[in-house]
Write a protein that holds these residues in place. Structure first.
Motif, PDB file in Angstrom:
ATOM      1  N   PRO A 112       0.806  -1.226   0.000  1.00 15.55           N
ATOM      2  CA  PRO A 112       0.000   0.000   0.000  1.00 15.55           C
ATOM      3  C   PRO A 112       0.836   1.271   0.000  1.00 15.55           C
ATOM      4  CG  PRO A 112      -0.082  -1.102   2.148  1.00 15.55           C
ATOM      5  CD  PRO A 112       0.586  -2.055   1.198  1.00 15.55           C
ATOM      6  N   GLU A 113       2.091   1.193   0.458  1.00 19.58           N
ATOM      7  CA  GLU A 113       2.946   2.380   0.474  1.00 19.58           C
ATOM      8  C   GLU A 113       3.314   2.835  -0.944  1.00 19.58           C
ATOM      9  OE1 GLU A 113       3.066   0.593   4.426  1.00 19.58           O
ATOM     10  OE2 GLU A 113       3.236  -0.182   2.384  1.00 19.58           O
ATOM     11  N   PHE A 114       3.197   1.923  -1.918  1.00 23.19           N
ATOM     12  CA  PHE A 114       3.539   2.260  -3.297  1.00 23.19           C
ATOM     13  C   PHE A 114       2.310   2.435  -4.185  1.00 23.19           C
ATOM     14  CE2 PHE A 114       7.949   0.051  -3.102  1.00 23.19           C
ATOM     15  CZ  PHE A 114       8.474   1.180  -2.502  1.00 23.19           C
ATOM     16  N   TRP A 115       1.113   2.292  -3.607  1.00 28.30           N
ATOM     17  CA  TRP A 115      -0.080   2.360  -4.456  1.00 28.30           C
ATOM     18  C   TRP A 115      -1.231   3.012  -3.716  1.00 28.30           C
ATOM     19  CZ3 TRP A 115      -1.105   1.754  -9.459  1.00 28.30           C
ATOM     20  CH2 TRP A 115      -2.441   1.691  -9.848  1.00 28.30           C
ATOM     21  N   ASP A 116      -1.835   4.005  -4.352  1.00 31.64           N
ATOM     22  CA  ASP A 116      -3.015   4.671  -3.805  1.00 31.64           C
ATOM     23  C   ASP A 116      -4.221   4.300  -4.670  1.00 31.64           C
ATOM     24  OD1 ASP A 116      -4.116   6.935  -1.976  1.00 31.64           O
ATOM     25  OD2 ASP A 116      -4.858   7.408  -3.984  1.00 31.64           O
ATOM     26  N   GLY A 120      -3.284   6.139  -7.974  1.00 31.70           N
ATOM     27  CA  GLY A 120      -2.431   5.164  -8.654  1.00 31.70           C
ATOM     28  C   GLY A 120      -1.073   5.022  -7.969  1.00 31.70           C
ATOM     29  N   PRO A 121      -0.005   4.751  -8.757  1.00 29.76           N
ATOM     30  CA  PRO A 121       1.310   4.518  -8.149  1.00 29.76           C
ATOM     31  C   PRO A 121       1.870   5.769  -7.492  1.00 29.76           C
ATOM     32  CG  PRO A 121       1.484   4.618 -10.540  1.00 29.76           C
ATOM     33  CD  PRO A 121       0.022   4.614 -10.215  1.00 29.76           C
ATOM     34  N   ILE A 122       2.472   5.610  -6.325  1.00 31.22           N
ATOM     35  CA  ILE A 122       3.090   6.714  -5.605  1.00 31.22           C
ATOM     36  C   ILE A 122       4.461   6.267  -5.115  1.00 31.22           C
ATOM     37  CG2 ILE A 122       0.976   7.884  -4.866  1.00 31.22           C
ATOM     38  CD1 ILE A 122       1.159   6.387  -2.224  1.00 31.22           C
ATOM     39  N   PHE A 123       5.433   7.174  -5.198  1.00 30.12           N
ATOM     40  CA  PHE A 123       6.781   6.886  -4.737  1.00 30.12           C
ATOM     41  C   PHE A 123       7.253   8.063  -3.887  1.00 30.12           C
ATOM     42  CE2 PHE A 123       6.298   4.907  -8.977  1.00 30.12           C
ATOM     43  CZ  PHE A 123       6.359   3.577  -8.584  1.00 30.12           C
ATOM     44  N   GLY A 127      14.321   6.933  -4.375  1.00 28.68           N
ATOM     45  CA  GLY A 127      14.698   5.564  -4.683  1.00 28.68           C
ATOM     46  C   GLY A 127      13.549   4.578  -4.686  1.00 28.68           C
ATOM     47  N   ASP A 128      12.326   5.037  -4.348  1.00 27.33           N
ATOM     48  CA  ASP A 128      11.180   4.120  -4.294  1.00 27.33           C
ATOM     49  C   ASP A 128      10.887   3.500  -5.654  1.00 27.33           C
ATOM     50  OD1 ASP A 128      10.780   4.376  -1.615  1.00 27.33           O
ATOM     51  OD2 ASP A 128       9.016   5.671  -1.743  1.00 27.33           O
ATOM     52  N   GLN A 129      10.952   4.315  -6.698  1.00 28.55           N
ATOM     53  CA  GLN A 129      10.644   3.797  -8.027  1.00 28.55           C
ATOM     54  C   GLN A 129      11.631   2.718  -8.441  1.00 28.55           C
ATOM     55  OE1 GLN A 129      10.450   6.768 -11.101  1.00 28.55           O
ATOM     56  NE2 GLN A 129       9.307   5.448 -12.481  1.00 28.55           N
ATOM     57  N   GLU A 130      12.902   2.956  -8.153  1.00 31.03           N
ATOM     58  CA  GLU A 130      13.917   1.951  -8.478  1.00 31.03           C
ATOM     59  C   GLU A 130      13.680   0.668  -7.700  1.00 31.03           C
ATOM     60  OE1 GLU A 130      18.778   1.330  -8.204  1.00 31.03           O
ATOM     61  OE2 GLU A 130      17.865   3.262  -7.706  1.00 31.03           O
ATOM     62  N   ARG A 131      13.333   0.775  -6.408  1.00 29.15           N
ATOM     63  CA  ARG A 131      13.054  -0.413  -5.605  1.00 29.15           C
ATOM     64  C   ARG A 131      11.822  -1.154  -6.120  1.00 29.15           C
ATOM     65  NH1 ARG A 131      15.458   2.833  -1.522  1.00 29.15           N
ATOM     66  NH2 ARG A 131      13.584   4.113  -1.272  1.00 29.15           N
ATOM     67  N   PHE A 132      10.825  -0.390  -6.563  1.00 26.50           N
ATOM     68  CA  PHE A 132       9.593  -0.988  -7.069  1.00 26.50           C
ATOM     69  C   PHE A 132       9.866  -1.843  -8.311  1.00 26.50           C
ATOM     70  CE2 PHE A 132       5.661  -0.713  -9.641  1.00 26.50           C
ATOM     71  CZ  PHE A 132       4.763  -1.236  -8.735  1.00 26.50           C
ATOM     72  N   TRP A 133      10.617  -1.295  -9.266  1.00 29.29           N
ATOM     73  CA  TRP A 133      10.912  -2.056 -10.481  1.00 29.29           C
ATOM     74  C   TRP A 133      11.892  -3.190 -10.214  1.00 29.29           C
ATOM     75  CZ3 TRP A 133       7.110  -1.265 -13.260  1.00 29.29           C
ATOM     76  CH2 TRP A 133       6.598  -0.004 -13.539  1.00 29.29           C
ATOM     77  N   ARG A 134      12.780  -3.003  -9.249  1.00 25.64           N
ATOM     78  CA  ARG A 134      13.724  -4.083  -8.914  1.00 25.64           C
ATOM     79  C   ARG A 134      12.978  -5.292  -8.354  1.00 25.64           C
ATOM     80  NH1 ARG A 134      17.604  -1.176  -6.408  1.00 25.64           N
ATOM     81  NH2 ARG A 134      16.892  -1.619  -4.301  1.00 25.64           N
TER      82      ARG A 134
END
Length: 235
Positions: A112-116, A120-123, A127-134
């Motif tokens: 839930p910390e990455f999605w509203d 929609g997607p929230i970072f 570095g959140d976006q990089e962690r999300f795709w990793r």
């Protein structure tokens, strides 16, 4: 502005159509040995709030916190201890489903910390976006290894994300394409994983799955597995 004929800009219409697409996929993220996961049929990661925010949402970090006292076995011991553990369990459960003949799978790891649900997607953090795709890379590589696929295609929401990840992951062992490509799936792709599709890409997601079925029917071969990983086709 008036919407073009034949296409609706209504968010509710897009969400309704996306829900119909998502329903065609079978949930297969539940380790079959435990009733808890069999009922939910989703892999959920319960993050330890005592960890730093960066560590909680990184597949390369976020180890479980050691307790000073051994409490003995618990009902929820089957739950993953970190995000990396959740991804590994999700890949294992999906591999079991695919090897058992289920060729349409939907996998979800609740973050839930990455999605509203509304925006929609929230970072929020650096570095959140990089962690999300990793996280998606970890899942793709783990699943490919467990099903023994020699040619794996990971399809991302748009061309920008696909180009960025192709550049950053020069050592990747799978191919990358985007949902808005003309033909994102090739006949020699053994395993197709659509990573984090969102509501604007609902029609493209449906088209891609249909292309896979048409290619297999034309070649006279068994259907290849298609996995939706962390889809957000409806809000």
């Amino acid at each position: 502005m008036q919407a073009p004929l034949g296409r609706s800009n209504c968010r509710h219409c897009q969400a309704h159509k996306a829900q119909n697409i998502a329903r065609s996929f079978r949930f297969s993220c539940a380790p079959p040995a435990r009733d808890l996961f069999t009922r939910s049929r989703q892999t959920r990661w319960l993050a330890s709030r005592s960890q730093p925010a960066d560590a909680q949402f990184d597949v390369d970090d976020g180890k479980a916190e050691a307790l000073p006292v051994e409490l003995g076995p618990r009902e929820d011991d089957v739950l993953p201890d970190s995000l990396g553990d959740a991804v590994a369990q999700a890949a294992s459960a999906t591999a079991v489903a695919i090897n058992g003949g289920i060729v349409r799978c939907q996998v979800e790891i609740l973050l839930p910390e990455f999605w509203d649900p509304i925006s929609g997607p929230i970072f929020p953090n650096k570095g959140d976006q990089e962690r999300f795709w990793r996280m998606t890379r970890r899942f793709v590589e783990a699943l490919a290894k467990q099903v023994g696929a020699s040619s794996v295609k990971a399809i991302y929401p748009d061309a920008g994300v696909a180009a960025m990840l192709s550049y950053q992951w020069s050592d990747k062992t799978f191919n990358i394409d985007s949902l808005n490509a003309r033909r994102p799936v090739q006949v020699d792709d053994d395993l197709i994983i659509v990573c984090c599709p969102d509501p604007p890409g609902a029609e493209e997601c449906q088209r891609t799955v249909r292309q896979v079925a048409e290619q297999d029917e034309k070649a006279g071969v068994m259907e290849r597995p298609v996995v939706l990983f962390n889809q957000r086709l409806s809000r």
